[in-house]
Design a protein around this motif. Structure first.
Motif, short mmCIF file in Angstrom:
data_model
loop_
_atom_site.label_atom_id
_atom_site.label_comp_id
_atom_site.label_asym_id
_atom_site.label_seq_id
_atom_site.Cartn_x
_atom_site.Cartn_y
_atom_site.Cartn_z
N LEU A 15 0.70 -1.00 0.40
CA LEU A 15 0.28 0.48 0.31
C LEU A 15 1.14 1.28 -0.27
O LEU A 15 0.94 2.32 -0.96
N LEU A 16 1.64 1.20 0.66
CA LEU A 16 3.27 2.46 0.59
C LEU A 16 3.57 2.13 -0.94
O LEU A 16 3.61 3.92 -0.77
N ARG A 17 3.56 1.62 -1.23
CA ARG A 17 4.62 1.62 -2.75
C ARG A 17 3.55 2.32 -3.55
O ARG A 17 3.44 3.21 -4.58
N ASP A 18 2.76 1.80 -3.34
CA ASP A 18 0.91 2.31 -4.70
C ASP A 18 0.57 3.64 -4.33
O ASP A 18 0.68 4.14 -5.19
N LEU A 19 1.06 4.15 -2.94
CA LEU A 19 1.22 5.42 -2.77
C LEU A 19 1.73 6.36 -2.83
O LEU A 19 1.90 7.62 -2.77
N ASP A 20 3.30 5.75 -3.17
CA ASP A 20 4.37 6.70 -3.56
C ASP A 20 4.47 7.05 -2.30
O ASP A 20 5.00 8.89 -2.33
N ALA A 21 4.60 6.18 -0.43
CA ALA A 21 4.73 7.30 0.26
C ALA A 21 6.29 7.85 -0.09
O ALA A 21 6.89 6.68 0.38
N PRO A 22 5.77 9.13 0.89
CA PRO A 22 7.54 9.90 1.07
C PRO A 22 8.51 9.07 1.90
O PRO A 22 7.85 7.72 2.53
N ARG A 24 10.58 9.14 3.69
CA ARG A 24 10.81 9.03 5.33
C ARG A 24 10.10 9.07 6.32
O ARG A 24 9.72 8.61 7.66
N LEU A 25 8.59 8.81 5.59
CA LEU A 25 7.12 8.56 6.38
C LEU A 25 7.43 6.68 6.45
O LEU A 25 7.09 5.70 7.36
N VAL A 26 7.87 5.92 5.64
CA VAL A 26 7.75 4.45 5.28
C VAL A 26 8.90 4.22 6.49
O VAL A 26 9.07 3.22 6.95
N ALA A 27 10.30 4.84 6.48
CA ALA A 27 11.31 4.56 7.52
C ALA A 27 10.70 4.57 9.07
O ALA A 27 10.87 3.83 9.45
N HIS A 28 9.74 5.68 9.37
CA HIS A 28 9.07 6.21 10.75
C HIS A 28 8.38 5.01 10.72
O HIS A 28 8.05 4.86 11.82
N LEU A 29 7.25 4.42 9.79
CA LEU A 29 5.97 3.34 9.87
C LEU A 29 7.05 2.02 10.51
O LEU A 29 6.43 1.51 11.02
N ALA A 30 7.89 1.89 9.89
CA ALA A 30 9.02 1.34 9.00
C ALA A 30 9.79 1.03 11.21
O ALA A 30 9.89 -0.35 11.75
N PRO A 70 1.68 15.99 3.57
CA PRO A 70 3.23 15.19 3.63
C PRO A 70 3.77 16.83 4.85
O PRO A 70 4.78 16.72 5.09
N GLU A 71 2.83 17.96 4.68
CA GLU A 71 3.00 18.74 5.74
C GLU A 71 3.70 18.72 6.83
O GLU A 71 4.82 19.31 7.34
N GLU A 72 2.76 17.50 7.28
CA GLU A 72 2.48 17.19 8.32
C GLU A 72 4.22 16.02 8.97
O GLU A 72 4.39 15.75 10.07
N LEU A 73 5.19 15.42 8.18
CA LEU A 73 6.11 14.62 8.02
C LEU A 73 7.39 15.48 8.97
O LEU A 73 7.74 15.17 9.69
N HIS A 178 16.18 9.32 5.81
CA HIS A 178 15.28 9.06 4.37
C HIS A 178 15.38 10.02 4.12
O HIS A 178 14.77 11.47 5.10
N PRO A 179 15.06 11.06 2.83
CA PRO A 179 14.80 12.32 2.53
C PRO A 179 12.88 12.29 2.98
O PRO A 179 12.28 11.14 2.68
N VAL A 180 12.33 13.46 3.25
CA VAL A 180 10.92 13.91 3.81
C VAL A 180 10.26 13.90 1.93
O VAL A 180 9.32 12.94 2.19
N ARG A 181 10.83 14.23 1.42
CA ARG A 181 10.56 14.00 0.07
C ARG A 181 11.41 12.61 -1.41
O ARG A 181 12.36 12.79 -1.19
N ALA A 182 10.68 12.10 -1.94
CA ALA A 182 11.12 11.25 -2.48
C ALA A 182 12.11 11.32 -3.54
O ALA A 182 12.72 11.17 -3.63
N ARG A 183 11.80 13.15 -4.33
CA ARG A 183 13.30 13.96 -4.97
C ARG A 183 14.28 14.04 -4.30
O ARG A 183 15.10 14.21 -5.55
N GLU A 184 14.35 14.20 -2.74
CA GLU A 184 15.32 14.71 -2.22
C GLU A 184 16.38 13.64 -2.63
O GLU A 184 16.29 12.34 -2.39
#
Length: 194
Positions: A15-22, A24-30, A70-73, A178-184
């Motif tokens: 689900l996180l992959r499908d949502l292209d989760a940032p 930093r968020l994936v790291a936090h959840l893991a 994402p601003e809440e990251l 882990h970057p906050v945004r995928a582009r970082e």
């Protein structure tokens, strides 16, 4: 230092992959999921009965609403809670698993389940934040389940949370890598507010 993340449950990871989760968020959840597993192992060993699958999934998705906000990251906010709950329901996740996105920051209300308490506790303990009211509620559940004196349940939980807290600097550093945004392309060096 290694920045390898502990694995997430397959459904949550997909689900996180499908949502292209940032990242930093994936790291936090893991990392919260990793701590939730440790807390769940302890509680199960103490004789507390709970839905282990729900705790795993809840810890792995509790902040999923930050894909919408994402601003809440890296800043305060609670809009991600209702948004995450709605997102999970819209994706076909049953309420018994989706509820953690909405409830992980509000453990004081009526009808809070032991599963919700454990996910909330993991979301605090991963960074060594101690919240007495939350811990007291878990201690009450442990004492009732084991028949032990409340102070004995408190000491056992306190020992566990102290051990978990000792590893918080590593977990915070892993998240910050882990970057906050995928582009970082590099870490900002800040742990963010997840």
């Amino acid at each position: 230092m290694t920045t390898t993340l502990p694995p997430l449950p397959a459904g949550a990871a997909d689900l996180l992959r499908d949502l292209d989760a940032p990242p930093r968020l994936v790291a936090h959840l893991a990392l919260v999921h990793e701590v939730a597993e440790e807390i769940a192992d302890f509680c199960a060993g103490e004789g507390l009965e709970f839905d282990r699958e729900a705790v795993r999934y809840g810890a792995a998705t509790h902040d999923i609403g930050k894909t919408v906000h994402p601003e809440e990251l890296s800043g305060p906010g609670s809009a991600h809670e209702a948004a995450g709950h709605a997102l999970l329901l819209a994706r076909g996740v049953p309420e018994r698993l989706a509820r953690f996105a909405r409830s992980h920051a509000s453990w004081g209300g009526p009808g809070v389940t032991v599963e919700e308490l454990l996910v909330s506790l993991a979301d605090k303990a991963w960074k060594n934040k101690r919240v007495q009211d939350l811990e007291d509620r878990v201690v009450d559940r442990l004492a009732a389940a084991t028949g032990r004196e409340r102070w004995e349940a408190f000491l056992a939980l306190d020992d566990l949370l102290t051990r978990i807290g000792e590893d918080a600097p590593r977990r915070l550093a892993v998240q910050a890598a882990h970057p906050v945004r995928a582009r970082e392309t590099h870490a900002t060096g800040r742990a963010g507010r997840c």
